[in-house]
Design a protein around this motif. Sequence first.
Motif, short mmCIF file in Angstrom:
data_model
loop_
_atom_site.label_atom_id
_atom_site.label_comp_id
_atom_site.label_asym_id
_atom_site.label_seq_id
_atom_site.Cartn_x
_atom_site.Cartn_y
_atom_site.Cartn_z
N UNK A 1 21.87 0.54 0.60
CA UNK A 1 20.57 0.09 0.07
C UNK A 1 19.45 1.06 0.43
N UNK A 2 19.46 1.46 1.69
CA UNK A 2 18.43 2.40 2.16
C UNK A 2 18.49 3.70 1.35
N UNK A 3 19.72 4.16 1.13
CA UNK A 3 19.90 5.40 0.37
C UNK A 3 19.38 5.25 -1.06
N UNK A 4 19.69 4.11 -1.69
CA UNK A 4 19.24 3.92 -3.08
C UNK A 4 17.71 3.89 -3.15
N UNK A 5 17.07 3.27 -2.15
CA UNK A 5 15.60 3.28 -2.11
C UNK A 5 15.09 4.72 -1.97
N UNK A 6 15.73 5.47 -1.09
CA UNK A 6 15.29 6.86 -0.86
C UNK A 6 15.52 7.71 -2.12
N UNK A 7 16.62 7.43 -2.83
CA UNK A 7 16.87 8.18 -4.07
C UNK A 7 15.81 7.84 -5.12
N UNK A 8 15.42 6.57 -5.17
CA UNK A 8 14.38 6.18 -6.13
C UNK A 8 13.07 6.89 -5.78
N UNK A 9 12.74 6.87 -4.50
CA UNK A 9 11.45 7.45 -4.08
C UNK A 9 11.40 8.96 -4.34
N UNK A 10 12.56 9.61 -4.32
CA UNK A 10 12.57 11.07 -4.46
C UNK A 10 13.12 11.51 -5.82
N UNK A 11 13.39 10.55 -6.71
CA UNK A 11 13.90 10.82 -8.06
C UNK A 11 15.20 11.61 -8.07
N UNK A 12 16.08 11.32 -7.10
CA UNK A 12 17.43 11.92 -7.13
C UNK A 12 18.29 11.03 -8.02
N UNK A 13 18.92 11.61 -9.05
CA UNK A 13 19.50 10.77 -10.10
C UNK A 13 21.01 10.67 -10.13
N UNK A 14 21.73 11.34 -9.22
CA UNK A 14 23.20 11.30 -9.30
C UNK A 14 23.78 10.93 -7.94
N UNK A 15 24.67 9.93 -7.96
CA UNK A 15 25.28 9.48 -6.70
C UNK A 15 26.80 9.43 -6.84
N UNK A 16 27.49 9.99 -5.85
CA UNK A 16 28.94 9.83 -5.78
C UNK A 16 29.22 8.99 -4.54
N UNK A 17 29.88 7.85 -4.74
CA UNK A 17 30.05 6.89 -3.65
C UNK A 17 31.51 6.80 -3.22
N UNK A 18 31.73 6.82 -1.89
CA UNK A 18 33.08 6.69 -1.32
C UNK A 18 33.47 5.23 -1.25
N UNK A 19 34.31 4.80 -2.18
CA UNK A 19 34.86 3.46 -2.06
C UNK A 19 36.34 3.58 -1.69
N UNK A 20 37.04 2.49 -1.81
CA UNK A 20 38.40 2.48 -1.25
C UNK A 20 39.30 1.57 -2.07
N UNK A 21 40.59 1.90 -2.09
CA UNK A 21 41.58 1.04 -2.75
C UNK A 21 41.68 -0.31 -2.06
N UNK A 22 41.11 -0.41 -0.88
CA UNK A 22 41.12 -1.69 -0.16
C UNK A 22 40.41 -2.78 -0.97
#
Length: 357
Positions: free
Chosen positions: A105-126
């Motif tokens: 959540x914190x990262x998404x807020x920071x991306x919004x504030x700085x207009x960074x538009x691409x995210x690659x997220x580490x999820x898991x087969x779990x």
Amino acid sequence: MRTLVTGGTGYVGSHTCIDLLARGHEVVIFDNLSNSSSDVVSRIEAVSGRVVSFHQGDVRDQKHLEHVMAEFRVDAVLHFAALKAVGESWTCPLAYYDNNVGGTLSLLHAMTATSAGALVFSSSATVYGEPETLPIREDAPTRATNPYARTKLMSEEIITDYGHAERGFNAAILRYFNPVGAHPSGLLGENPRGVPNNLLPFVAQVAAGEREFVRVFGGDYPTPDGTGVRDYLHVVDLARAHVDALDYLASNRRNTTVNLGTGRGHSVLEVIAAFEKACGHEIERRIVERRPGDVSSCFADTKLAEDVLGWRAQLDLDQMCADAWRWQCRVSNNKSGNSQLADSPFIASPSTLGTRS
Ligand code: NAD
Ligand code: WQD
């Protein structure tokens, strides 16, 4: 691209930095070093021959993140920073929700504030829990069965909702199967603190004489040899997929969720046999009770990764074990005081290294 790598001194993040640098990205690492060491930064620089910027900080510190992202005019983020031990997530659930969901959540807020538009997220087969059908496709039902898995599923949902709501923001959610192995230089790999939870590091420590025998959790699963089957994936292949995902986001501007695995399952006994080949001697093992929460078999349908990212795993189990063994030998040597880092053909000449900013 100027790419922020949260958790970039960790196992998967550090390998991905090598690939990013090789493919021309500027890299800024943001890591609180809760499960890694700042030495990794100089190793990344040594292997790549490039300079990276390192910032020690916690992703939950939104202001700090924003400051770093604004200063470097970050365009894209690879978000690895998280806690990842399933067992620990049962005993410290709040730490897991706070770090993994709060951090996202914190990262998404920071991306919004700085207009960074691409995210690659580490999820898991779990997130799939006990699969109904194999191989597992991305549209299989998700049923997280432990707090760690729930943090990944919640983060996926938050990112997906935000991706739908926010024009100019796109995410690639990558569901890893079982990452193993190490960089072929022997300079980067996984160095778990305490007793390893995962099979490969445990087998490597037994092979190195640091532990007596491998406990094989269950010999009565409905699999060809009775032991659990998983889709082991070389971390170097996995790293490459992240840079492919960034390329995908840059050219398609669409959200996607893909499995990353080889599509092949190997049993625990097959893994031990491959490791014996790599280390050249027998590895003692004993079949013990099943580990609570383990599934019998789990391997990926990899078609979507091929279609969407143009990515396919290239390295096989023998290569995974050979590279894990090289890394383990170096770790064990260092523990016994025989540290020798600079004898690898993969290390760039010191003259190519600049000064870290
Ligand atoms: P890792 O522990 O080696 O790396 C994670 C890094 O994040 C560490 O360097 C740690 O210091 C840092 N970190 C943790 N919390 C942080 C915070 N709040 N702020 C800043 N930095 C923080 O783990 P890894 O194996 O490299 O895993 C990377 C990602 O991939 C994680 O999100 C993990 O859940 C996910 N994943 C890992 C596996 C696996 O088996 N390794 C499988 C599936 C998914
Ligand atoms: C693999 C196989 C075990 C240790 C875990 C997480 C998952 C993901 C990857 C982060 C199983 C057997 C293991 C041992 C054994 N991590 N085993 N003896 O459980 O598939 O996945 O790591 O997202 O969320 O759950 O991986 O390496 O622990 O186990 O026999 O000492 O090896 O039973 O069959 P797993 P693993």
